[in-house]
Each structure stands twice: as C-alpha cells, then as structure tokens.
Write a protein that holds these residues in place. Structure first.
Motif, mmCIF file in Angstrom:
data_model
loop_
_atom_site.group_PDB
_atom_site.id
_atom_site.type_symbol
_atom_site.label_atom_id
_atom_site.label_comp_id
_atom_site.label_asym_id
_atom_site.label_seq_id
_atom_site.Cartn_x
_atom_site.Cartn_y
_atom_site.Cartn_z
ATOM 1 N N ASN A 50 2.537 1.658 -3.481
ATOM 2 C CA ASN A 50 1.535 2.029 -4.495
ATOM 3 C C ASN A 50 1.095 3.481 -4.324
ATOM 4 O O ASN A 50 0.884 4.194 -5.318
ATOM 5 C CB ASN A 50 0.333 1.096 -4.402
ATOM 6 N N GLU A 51 0.950 3.918 -3.080
ATOM 7 C CA GLU A 51 0.575 5.305 -2.834
ATOM 8 C C GLU A 51 1.649 6.270 -3.340
ATOM 9 O O GLU A 51 1.337 7.317 -3.920
ATOM 10 C CB GLU A 51 0.331 5.525 -1.347
ATOM 11 N N ASP A 54 1.404 6.198 -7.207
ATOM 12 C CA ASP A 54 0.182 6.854 -7.689
ATOM 13 C C ASP A 54 0.222 8.370 -7.489
ATOM 14 O O ASP A 54 -0.353 9.125 -8.272
ATOM 15 C CB ASP A 54 -1.045 6.273 -6.981
ATOM 16 N N SER A 55 0.887 8.807 -6.429
ATOM 17 C CA SER A 55 0.945 10.242 -6.147
ATOM 18 C C SER A 55 1.956 10.970 -7.030
ATOM 19 O O SER A 55 2.012 12.198 -7.031
ATOM 20 C CB SER A 55 1.307 10.471 -4.671
ATOM 21 N N ARG A 92 8.872 8.691 -9.923
ATOM 22 C CA ARG A 92 8.746 8.750 -11.380
ATOM 23 C C ARG A 92 10.087 8.385 -12.013
ATOM 24 O O ARG A 92 11.148 8.744 -11.502
ATOM 25 C CB ARG A 92 8.317 10.146 -11.845
ATOM 26 N N LYS A 150 0.827 -1.208 0.000
ATOM 27 C CA LYS A 150 0.000 0.000 0.000
ATOM 28 C C LYS A 150 0.864 1.261 0.000
ATOM 29 O O LYS A 150 0.588 2.214 -0.745
ATOM 30 C CB LYS A 150 -0.924 0.005 1.211
#
Length: 233
Positions: free
Chosen positions: A64-65, A68-69, A73, A61
């Motif tokens: 992934n957070e 996703d945020s 990158r 989690k």
C-alpha cells in the motif's frame, strides 16, 4: 558429645531439606516437560498463526505504501502497441520496472520482518491452557521469526471481460514469504502467500490479440520474451 550430636542432627536435617528441594525441582521440571510436550502442537499452531498474521500485515502495508507513494503506477508497468487504426493491438510489460519494483518491495518486507521483536510474537502460557479466565495471562513463551531464502515476489496480469468491447486489465503482485519460527526447544516453518492488486484499467475497444511479458533470466542475464494469446471468449 552433646554438641556433636546436635551438629549431626542439624546436618542430617539440612541434607534432608536439600534432597527434598531437589526432588521438588525435578518433579516440577518433569511436569513442565510433560506439559510442554502435550502443548507443543498447540504452541506450534498458535505461533504459526501469529507469525502469518504479522507477515500479512507487513506485506499489505509495504505494498500500500508503494502504491500510495506513486512508485507503482499502471503506465510505468504497461505499454500499449496500436495498429494503424489506433486500436490496441498488443500489451507489453516493462521488464526493467517490474523487476526493480519486485525486488524493492520484497527487500522492504524482509527487512521489516527481521525487525519484529520477540515480545510481539510471544504467547502467554495462560492462552495455551485454553481456559478463558487465564487467556493472555502468565509467563510468556518467546517466539522469534526469521525470513528464509525462498521468499519471492512477482507480477501477474489478468484480463477479464468488462462489458461489450471492454477488457479489465489487472496487475497483481504475488508475494510468497517463507519464515522460520523459533520456539523453545524446537523450530517450525511456514509460507505466507499474498496476492495484492496494485494497478488496473479498463481497455476500451477490441481486446488486443496478444500480451507480451518480458522477464530477466538471473542465471545468464538474458532477457526472455513471452507472448500470450489473449482469451477473447
């Protein structure tokens, strides 16, 4: 005399009841101690499994957070060096960003582990008895989990062929979390390892000759540079 005899018999009766109750309690405690000693290995395995599953869920989690945020990158972590013909000659890792993200993600994971309530990890006694009808029933044995100092997070880069003149570059975050599991009467420990892909791309063209990784040495604050020759076979 009659009253004295009555009180004597009453006192002896209550004394007998008292010692009988004490014996029963001792017998129950002995049975419980014996049962716990027999169930200790099973309890330890179940507690480790529950703790590991919980840590895996927290790690997945948290990563992934971060992805996703946009905190993780590809273009932040990696830069390319090109030759005069515009071909990628080398791949460089951004040390500052990598170290910061490793530390931030690990801190989030460890803080969430500390917030896990004992009730979430507790194990019903009925489950330990391995009797289907009793599974999930009965009093619950308290299980607590605490992170210990040997936890770590690190980025790793992998390069694999993706076809003619194409190379798949994948950035994987390896997270090792060591936890102490506190059970009634004893403590056990486990290490939970996860490898999560956080970014990847396909490099089109001739594979670069080298990959350069920069890392900080925490002991002296000096940046270390390592060059790796790419496997083009």
């Amino acid at each position: 005399m009659g009253h004295s005899r009555f009180y004597f018999h009453a006192e002896r009766k209550w004394r007998t009841v008292f010692f009988t109750v004490i014996l029963i309690i001792l017998f129950i405690l002995i049975i419980l101690f014996y049962a716990m000693s027999r169930m200790k290995p099973l309890l330890s395995r179940m507690a480790v499994t529950r703790a590991s599953n919980t840590v895996n869920r927290i790690v997945t989690k948290a990563v992934n957070e971060a992805v996703d945020s946009g905190a993780v990158r590809y273009e932040q972590l990696i830069s390319f060096e090109k030759d005069n013909d515009g071909r990628i000659a080398a791949v460089h890792s951004n040390m500052a960003v990598c170290n910061r993200l490793q530390s931030e993600i690990l801190d989030i994971i460890l803080s969430r582990i500390e917030e896990i309530p004992a009730k979430e990890l507790s194990i019903p006694i009925g489950t330990l008895l391995d009797i289907p009808i009793l599974a999930g029933r009965g009093p619950r044995i308290s299980v607590r989990m605490e992170s210990v100092g040997s936890s770590s997070a690190r980025f790793e880069n992998t390069f694999t062929s993706a076809g003619i003149n194409q190379t798949n570059h994948r950035i994987v975050l390896h997270i090792d979390v060591s936890v102490a599991i506190l059970l009634p009467g004893f403590t056990t420990a486990t290490k939970v390892s996860n490898a999560v892909t956080v970014a990847e791309t396909v490099i089109v063209g001739t594979a670069p000759e080298t990959y350069t990784y920069f890392s900080a040495n925490p002991e002296n604050g000096i940046d270390d540079q390592k060059d790796y020759v790419m496997n083009k076979g």
